[in-house]
Design an enzyme around this catalytic site. Structure first.
Site, PDB file in Angstrom:
ATOM      1  N   CYS A 179     -22.598 -35.578 -45.659  1.00 46.13           N
ATOM      2  CA  CYS A 179     -23.763 -34.716 -45.384  1.00 46.13           C
ATOM      3  C   CYS A 179     -25.008 -35.121 -45.773  1.00 46.13           C
ATOM      4  O   CYS A 179     -26.311 -34.703 -45.477  1.00 46.13           O
ATOM      5  CB  CYS A 179     -23.389 -33.393 -46.084  1.00 46.13           C
ATOM      6  N   HIS A 193     -30.444 -29.859 -47.140  1.00 50.69           N
ATOM      7  CA  HIS A 193     -29.252 -29.663 -46.584  1.00 50.69           C
ATOM      8  C   HIS A 193     -28.710 -28.192 -46.786  1.00 50.69           C
ATOM      9  O   HIS A 193     -28.763 -27.642 -47.789  1.00 50.69           O
ATOM     10  CB  HIS A 193     -28.367 -30.709 -47.130  1.00 50.69           C
ATOM     11  N   ASN A 233     -22.935 -24.953 -42.269  1.00 50.58           N
ATOM     12  CA  ASN A 233     -23.066 -26.508 -42.859  1.00 50.58           C
ATOM     13  C   ASN A 233     -22.749 -27.224 -41.733  1.00 50.58           C
ATOM     14  O   ASN A 233     -21.680 -27.487 -41.321  1.00 50.58           O
ATOM     15  CB  ASN A 233     -22.172 -26.712 -44.042  1.00 50.58           C
TER      16      ASN A 233
HETATM   17  O1  UT7 Z   1     -22.079 -29.875 -47.714  1.00 50.57           O
HETATM   18  C1  UT7 Z   1     -21.360 -30.726 -48.460  1.00 50.57           C
HETATM   19  C2  UT7 Z   1     -21.350 -30.187 -50.036  1.00 50.57           C
HETATM   20  N1  UT7 Z   1     -20.648 -28.887 -50.113  1.00 50.57           N
HETATM   21  C3  UT7 Z   1     -20.990 -27.972 -50.766  1.00 50.57           C
HETATM   22  O2  UT7 Z   1     -21.986 -28.089 -51.228  1.00 50.57           O
HETATM   23  C4  UT7 Z   1     -20.135 -26.752 -50.998  1.00 50.57           C
HETATM   24  C5  UT7 Z   1     -20.220 -26.483 -52.382  1.00 50.57           C
HETATM   25  N2  UT7 Z   1     -19.357 -25.144 -52.643  1.00 50.57           N
HETATM   26  C6  UT7 Z   1     -19.727 -24.142 -52.276  1.00 50.57           C
HETATM   27  O3  UT7 Z   1     -20.450 -23.773 -51.365  1.00 50.57           O
HETATM   28  C7  UT7 Z   1     -18.953 -23.005 -52.940  1.00 50.57           C
HETATM   29  O4  UT7 Z   1     -18.188 -23.517 -54.045  1.00 50.57           O
HETATM   30  C8  UT7 Z   1     -17.973 -21.972 -52.202  1.00 50.57           C
HETATM   31  C9  UT7 Z   1     -18.878 -21.250 -51.273  1.00 50.57           C
HETATM   32  C10 UT7 Z   1     -17.085 -22.966 -51.195  1.00 50.57           C
HETATM   33  C11 UT7 Z   1     -17.030 -21.087 -52.892  1.00 50.57           C
HETATM   34  O5  UT7 Z   1     -17.718 -20.336 -53.818  1.00 50.57           O
HETATM   35  P1  UT7 Z   1     -17.489 -20.322 -55.423  1.00 50.57           P
HETATM   36  O6  UT7 Z   1     -18.532 -19.300 -55.857  1.00 50.57           O
HETATM   37  O7  UT7 Z   1     -17.448 -21.605 -55.732  1.00 50.57           O
HETATM   38  O8  UT7 Z   1     -16.113 -19.553 -55.325  1.00 50.57           O
HETATM   39  P2  UT7 Z   1     -14.882 -20.201 -55.857  1.00 50.57           P
HETATM   40  O9  UT7 Z   1     -14.364 -21.363 -54.946  1.00 50.57           O
HETATM   41  O10 UT7 Z   1     -14.787 -20.138 -57.405  1.00 50.57           O
HETATM   42  O11 UT7 Z   1     -13.839 -18.911 -55.516  1.00 50.57           O
HETATM   43  C12 UT7 Z   1     -13.976 -17.609 -56.168  1.00 50.57           C
HETATM   44  C13 UT7 Z   1     -12.895 -16.648 -55.663  1.00 50.57           C
HETATM   45  C14 UT7 Z   1     -11.476 -17.262 -55.839  1.00 50.57           C
HETATM   46  O12 UT7 Z   1     -10.685 -16.309 -55.864  1.00 50.57           O
HETATM   47  P3  UT7 Z   1     -10.145 -15.916 -57.294  1.00 50.57           P
HETATM   48  O13 UT7 Z   1      -9.321 -17.066 -57.811  1.00 50.57           O
HETATM   49  O14 UT7 Z   1     -11.121 -15.745 -58.187  1.00 50.57           O
HETATM   50  O15 UT7 Z   1      -9.137 -14.763 -57.172  1.00 50.57           O
HETATM   51  C15 UT7 Z   1     -11.193 -17.841 -54.216  1.00 50.57           C
HETATM   52  O16 UT7 Z   1      -9.829 -17.806 -53.854  1.00 50.57           O
HETATM   53  O17 UT7 Z   1     -13.139 -16.530 -54.111  1.00 50.57           O
HETATM   54  C16 UT7 Z   1     -11.901 -16.609 -53.394  1.00 50.57           C
HETATM   55  N3  UT7 Z   1     -12.377 -17.100 -51.956  1.00 50.57           N
HETATM   56  C17 UT7 Z   1     -12.542 -16.436 -51.017  1.00 50.57           C
HETATM   57  N4  UT7 Z   1     -12.418 -15.115 -50.872  1.00 50.57           N
HETATM   58  C18 UT7 Z   1     -12.981 -14.707 -49.706  1.00 50.57           C
HETATM   59  C19 UT7 Z   1     -12.651 -18.457 -51.693  1.00 50.57           C
HETATM   60  N5  UT7 Z   1     -12.822 -18.489 -50.213  1.00 50.57           N
HETATM   61  C20 UT7 Z   1     -12.964 -17.233 -50.050  1.00 50.57           C
HETATM   62  C21 UT7 Z   1     -13.063 -16.659 -48.580  1.00 50.57           C
HETATM   63  N6  UT7 Z   1     -13.233 -15.295 -48.707  1.00 50.57           N
HETATM   64  N7  UT7 Z   1     -13.628 -17.190 -47.623  1.00 50.57           N
END
Ligand code: UT7
Length: 327
Positions: free
Chosen positions: A114, A254, A284
């Site tokens: 990225c 980004h 993204n």
């Molecule tokens: O471009 C390269 C660099 N990449 C990035 O910068 C990406 C960085 N990461 C992110 O943008 C975020 O971490 C995400 C958007 C991917 C995820 O957000 P988060 O606030 O970090 O959520 P999390 O991974 O801590 O997940 C929270 C909850 C989990 O459920 P439990 O364990 O709390 O029950 C996940 O299973 O959200 C759940 N979850 C979803 N729920 C509905 C994960 N993906 C989804 C989804 N829909 N698509």
């Protein structure tokens, strides 16, 4: 006075097909509300079945070259930042060169995920400052959709396809690329990666069965590192150039996650109307996100001569990078 490099033409290309959050709701256990709240993304573009990276990159390049008012033969270097090229070899840059008829150019790819476009900007700037290149085409292009596991809700909602390109020239004016800052930390290589298809795990029935050709990501750990690292980098970039955040006309980050972008803006005390956001439309697009956003900013009259613009990116590797530009 020493040469500086300057962007003299810009263009982008987005594939036509839109994939809305509501469509993803039909594919995995997710919701429009969750995706918007956690990422800011509403829809993303998906390349057509017959479209590969060089097709998108070629179209963006044609627009940038037209915008610069030059002919392809006048370009001496083509750099393509991509992690989703048409094939392992040849480079996507040579494929674009061939189609453009840029017969006087050397052409090669770089991969910094990225952060690829800003890494490319750093390389391009050094080529031009050293006199190695006079007129260069830099492309950021991704067809991420081919590497997405459409059964993995934690990653499939994030990415999209697209391309952006700039033509850069040597200049003696004060405008241009002021500084670039490129960083990597390979200790965190396994936060975002595609395990299969390379020399470690070449394609086999087993790698396909185990879904190893798709992006794997530890989102939350990546998120925390991204916020911390980018906040530090923003401060460092301004300090290195002795300018204040209030002197910035625009931040073009980004487009990975709106919450990451808001955290950087807050750290810099920068109002959000000075920040370009288009991830709601495109998701993204990795190394394409910054040139697409820059192109839209130029077209929408958001950039004026003399403006200071800060570009910032973070991605797999890990890699992170910034560039300060005076337009
Ligand atoms: O471009 C390269 C660099 N990449 C990035 O910068 C990406 C960085 N990461 C992110 O943008 C975020 O971490 C995400 C958007 C991917 C995820 O957000 P988060 O606030 O970090 O959520 P999390 O991974 O801590 O997940 C929270 C909850 C989990 O459920 P439990 O364990 O709390 O029950 C996940 O299973 O959200 C759940 N979850 C979803 N729920 C509905 C994960 N993906 C989804 C989804 N829909 N698509």
């Amino acid at each position: 006075m020493q040469f500086r490099s300057r962007i003299v033409g810009i263009g982008s290309y987005l594939p036509r097909k839109r994939l809305h959050n509501n469509d993803l709701q039909e594919m995995v256990d997710t919701s429009d509300e969750w995706i918007i709240e956690r990422t800011g993304i509403r829809e993303r573009r998906i390349a057509g079945e017959r479209e590969a990276a060089s097709d998108l990159g070629y179209k963006a390049s044609k627009r940038a070259i037209k915008d610069a008012g030059i002919r392809p033969e006048q370009i001496d270097t083509i750099i393509v930042a991509t992690m989703s090229g048409d094939m392992p070899m040849p480079s996507t840059a040579t494929l674009i060169q061939g189609r453009l008829g840029a017969r006087n150019a050397s052409a090669f790819d770089i991969n910094a995920a990225c952060s690829g476009f800003i890494f490319g900007l750093g390389v391009a700037d050094s080529f031009i400052r050293s006199g190695m290149s006079r007129r260069l085409l830099l492309v950021g292009v991704e067809v991420n959709s081919r590497f997405i596991d459409w059964q993995d809700r934690t990653s499939c909602v994030l990415f999209g396809d697209g391309a952006g390109a700039v033509v850069m020239e040597a200049t003696r004016s004060k405008a241009g690329i002021i500084s670039t800052h490129l960083h990597s930390d390979g200790r965190h290589w396994n936060l975002i990666y595609v395990p299969g298809g390379g020399s470690r795990h070449p394609a086999s029935e087993a790698t396909v069965r185990d879904r190893m050709h798709f992006i794997k990501m530890r989102g939350n750990e990546t998120f925390k590192l991204a916020v911390r690292t980018l906040e530090e980098l923003a401060v460092k970039t301004l300090k290195a150039n002795r300018i204040k955040a209030s002197e910035l006309s625009l931040l073009i980050p980004h487009q990975a996650n709106l919450r990451i972008i808001k955290a950087i803006a807050k750290r810099l005390d920068l109002p959000m109307d000075k920040v370009i956001i288009n991830l709601d439309k495109y998701g993204n697009t990795s190394s394409a996100s910054i040139p697409i956003a820059l192109d839209e900013a130029v077209r929408n009259g958001r950039i004026r001569k003399g403006d200071y613009i800060l570009l910032m990116a973070f991605g797999s590797g890990l890699t992170w990078a910034s560039a300060l530009i005076r337009w």
